[in-house]
Structures are given as C-alpha cells and as structure tokens.
Design a protein around this motif. Structure first.
Motif, mmCIF file in Angstrom:
data_model
loop_
_atom_site.group_PDB
_atom_site.id
_atom_site.type_symbol
_atom_site.label_atom_id
_atom_site.label_comp_id
_atom_site.label_asym_id
_atom_site.label_seq_id
_atom_site.Cartn_x
_atom_site.Cartn_y
_atom_site.Cartn_z
ATOM 1 N N TYR A 58 0.770 -1.246 0.173
ATOM 2 C CA TYR A 58 0.122 -0.090 -0.150
ATOM 3 C C TYR A 58 0.758 1.342 0.066
ATOM 4 C CZ TYR A 58 -3.325 3.612 1.348
ATOM 5 O OH TYR A 58 -4.357 4.640 1.673
ATOM 6 N N LYS A 61 2.272 1.862 -3.396
ATOM 7 C CA LYS A 61 1.416 1.526 -4.505
ATOM 8 C C LYS A 61 1.627 2.647 -5.525
ATOM 9 C CE LYS A 61 -2.249 3.987 -2.293
ATOM 10 N NZ LYS A 61 -2.356 5.099 -2.921
ATOM 11 N N ALA B 192 -2.055 -8.523 -1.953
ATOM 12 C CA ALA B 192 -2.203 -6.793 -2.399
ATOM 13 C C ALA B 192 -1.804 -6.600 -3.837
ATOM 14 C CB ALA B 192 -1.070 -6.274 -1.420
ATOM 15 N N ARG B 201 -4.804 0.676 -8.150
ATOM 16 C CA ARG B 201 -3.964 1.240 -6.741
ATOM 17 C C ARG B 201 -4.901 1.941 -5.819
ATOM 18 N NH1 ARG B 201 1.545 2.303 -9.589
ATOM 19 N NH2 ARG B 201 1.041 1.976 -11.630
ATOM 20 N N LEU B 205 -7.017 -1.990 -0.687
ATOM 21 C CA LEU B 205 -6.888 -2.520 0.767
ATOM 22 C C LEU B 205 -7.927 -3.484 1.089
ATOM 23 C CD1 LEU B 205 -5.764 0.553 3.138
ATOM 24 C CD2 LEU B 205 -4.257 -1.598 2.300
#
Lengths: 114, 246
Positions: A58, A61, B192, B201, B205
């Motif tokens: 994350y 990203k 992920a 993107r 989550l």
C-alpha cells in the motif's frame, strides 16, 4: 450556526461514528464471551504478518515502474530500511536513515519526478 | 509513569515523523477547501483515521448526504474490523482504557502494537495506552499545524511520507523473524499485488484483506501444524496470554 456549517458538523460526526463502528465491531462480536472463538484466535495470530506485507505494498502503490525513475528511489529506500534493520535491529535508525535516503533520492538525485 | 511515557515515546517516534508530515498535509488541504483550524482539530480528535480524513475533505466540499457519508466511511474503514481480531483478548484486559484503545486502532498504531514489547520495568497496559495516545496527539498536532501554517513550511517535505512505508517495512521484518513460517507474508504480498492488478492502486486494501482472510483460513490446517511452531501473539508483557497457538 448556519445550516451549511451544521451540515458539515453532521458529516464529521457521522464519519466519526461510523469509523468507531468499524473499529469496535470485532470487539462487540467476540469481546464479551469468556473464550474467544478459535477461528478468531487463529486469524488474530496469523493476520499481522500478512497485513503488514499488504501495508508495505500500500505504501508503495504509487510507484511507476515503467517510467522514469523506474521506482529507483523506492528501491533505494526499501533496501536501506531492510538492510539496516536486519543488520542493526534499531527501529529509529532504520526508519530515519531509510526515509532520509529516499528524500535525498526524490529531491536531488532523481529530479523532475513529481 | 514517566518511565512508561518515555518508553512509549521512543516506540512511537517513527509514527511521529509520519503522522506530523501526513497530518500537516491533511490540515493544509482542509484549510484550502475552506474549513479552518477548528475543523482540522475536530476531525482529527473525533474521527482519527488517516485515509478517511482525506476522503472527508471531499465529502465536506461536496456537502454530501449523511447516508452517503456513512456508506463511504464504512467501506473505506472496513479493514479495521480485521485489525481488532488480533487484540480482542489483549484489550479485554485493559479495563477502562479499552474503549480508547479500540477507538484509536489506526493502521499505524495497530502495526506498532503487533510487535511492541514493553521494557521489563514498565507496565505493559499503560505502555500500550500511551502508544495509542501519543500517536493520536501527533496526528492532531500535525493537522492543526498544517491548517495554521502549512503553506509556510520552509523546507521541501517531498518524500517525508516514506517514513510510514519504512515503519511498515521494519515491523514486517520483525514479524518475519517472529514466525517460523513466512507463508502469511507471501499471502499478504500476493493478495495486495493481485488487488492492485484487478482493482487498481486506489482500492487495494479491502479486496486484499478479504483475499488474505480467505487464503489464511484455507491454509489453517497447514499453518497450525507442529512443524510451523506457534508464533508470539501480540500482548503486553503483564497481560493475560492472548491466544497462543490455536
């Protein structure tokens, strides 16, 4: 207070309430009973390493691998953090030096990236 | 108590860096959309959810309806449901501090608490509490500073947000060492990356988390085998045994 401000206050309060709902839901569902269900204990134990791996992805990203600078600043940052941490085991050192290396890379070495 | 606060402060220094930087960005953004310092402080005290507060800026600017706001918040923050699963027993032992611990369980505080070990002469519950409280105070301070003076910051902050990624990385290295099996790490990475490819993107989550939960459950038998050895569960040193190998 004007209607507009009152509405804005309402938006903040609804956001706050719903955020707390999402955070407290597992405790409401599983927190009361004496024993936590085994399946929850299993997930609670094995989720952290998977979630941290996900959060690393994350954090990275927005890297564009196919355009200049091809993710090189991130590679430098990640390698510095992991290398230092495996070597010295010092949280602050790993994080500060790694972040500094990344900032130098994006601000001075690979310019015109942002 | 000072010893506890000091230990918690040292543990949270990385979060301080990241939260001040990101908090400033939030305060500045909110101020630019017409909501001043009181709003920055109010949302950082009451909402306290990094990514959701950036979404909140847009919701305020649009004057969105309450039902839409509730749905968006639920969706953006749904991942927190899974964070709580690791702390049900730990927080149960924390008495009157429990509601605040649940309220303050952000991505970063969750990550820190997963690996935090209190020093030997420090009360583990107070240590956990101070970690949570200090983290939020950085966030509130950053938001207020950003709202008041974000446009006056004299140095280039580009890249400071990497501190958050660095924090996750360091904690991942710690988790890597704490477990004998590294398969959950690869499950997390693959989920992920797959979520980025499929959902983009911007929304990785939640799909990633759902995938992780499903895959881990499918691997339950394999992961809990004797040869994989029980990992250390997250728990303050003086708390009750939180789970252990199921």
């Amino acid at each position: 207070m004007s209607a507009l401000l009152l509405h804005a206050l309402g938006i903040v309060l609804v956001t706050a309430a719903m955020t707390f709902v999402t955070r407290s839901a597992p405790f409401v569902l599983f927190g009361k009973k004496r024993g936590t269900p085994p399946i929850v204990l299993f997930l609670g134990t094995y989720l952290p390493p998977a979630i941290l791996a996900m959060l690393v992805v994350y954090g990275l990203k927005d890297v564009r691998l196919l355009a200049y600078p091809y993710g090189l600043p991130e590679l430098i940052g990640v390698a510095t953090v992991v290398g230092l941490h495996v070597w010295k085991r010092n949280y602050l050192l790993s994080i500060f030096v790694g972040t500094a290396a990344y900032m130098v890379a994006v601000q001075w070495v690979f310019q015109g990236t942002l | 108590m000072m010893k506890t606060v000091r230990a918690a402060f040292l543990t949270t220094l990385p979060v301080m860096t990241g939260y001040l930087a990101v908090g400033v960005a939030f305060g500045l953004l909110l101020q630019k959309s017409g909501y001043g310092v009181a709003w920055a402080a109010l949302s950082s005290v009451l909402v306290y959810a990094g990514s959701m507060q950036f979404v909140l800026v847009g919701l305020l600017a649009d004057g969105s309806g309450f039902v839409a706001v509730a749905m968006v918040t639920l969706f953006v923050n749904l991942r927190h449901f899974f964070y709580g699963l690791s702390f049900i027993d730990t927080f149960r032992a924390m008495g009157r501090r429990r509601p605040y611990m649940i309220f303050a369980l952000t991505d970063e505080t969750y990550s820190i608490l997963c690996t935090a070990k209190p020093p030997e002469d420090v009360d583990g519950k107070a240590y956990f509490f101070w970690i949570a409280l200090l983290d939020q105070s950085y966030w509130v301070a950053g938001s207020i500073a950003g709202s008041l003076a974000g446009s006056l910051i004299p140095f280039d902050m580009t890249g400071l947000g990497f501190a958050m990624t660095a924090l996750f990385l360091v904690l991942l290295v710690e988790q890597w060492e704490a477990f004998r099996t590294h398969e959950p790490v690869f499950v997390g990475l693959a989920s992920a990356l797959g979520a980025v490819l499929v959902f983009g993107r911007g929304n990785l989550l939640l799909p990633a988390l759902v995938t992780i939960v499903v895959v881990l459950l499918l691997m339950k038998k394999r992961l809990t085998r004797e040869a994989y050895a029980p990992p250390t569960p997250p728990a303050p040193a003086d708390g009750p045994e939180a789970g252990g190998a199921p």
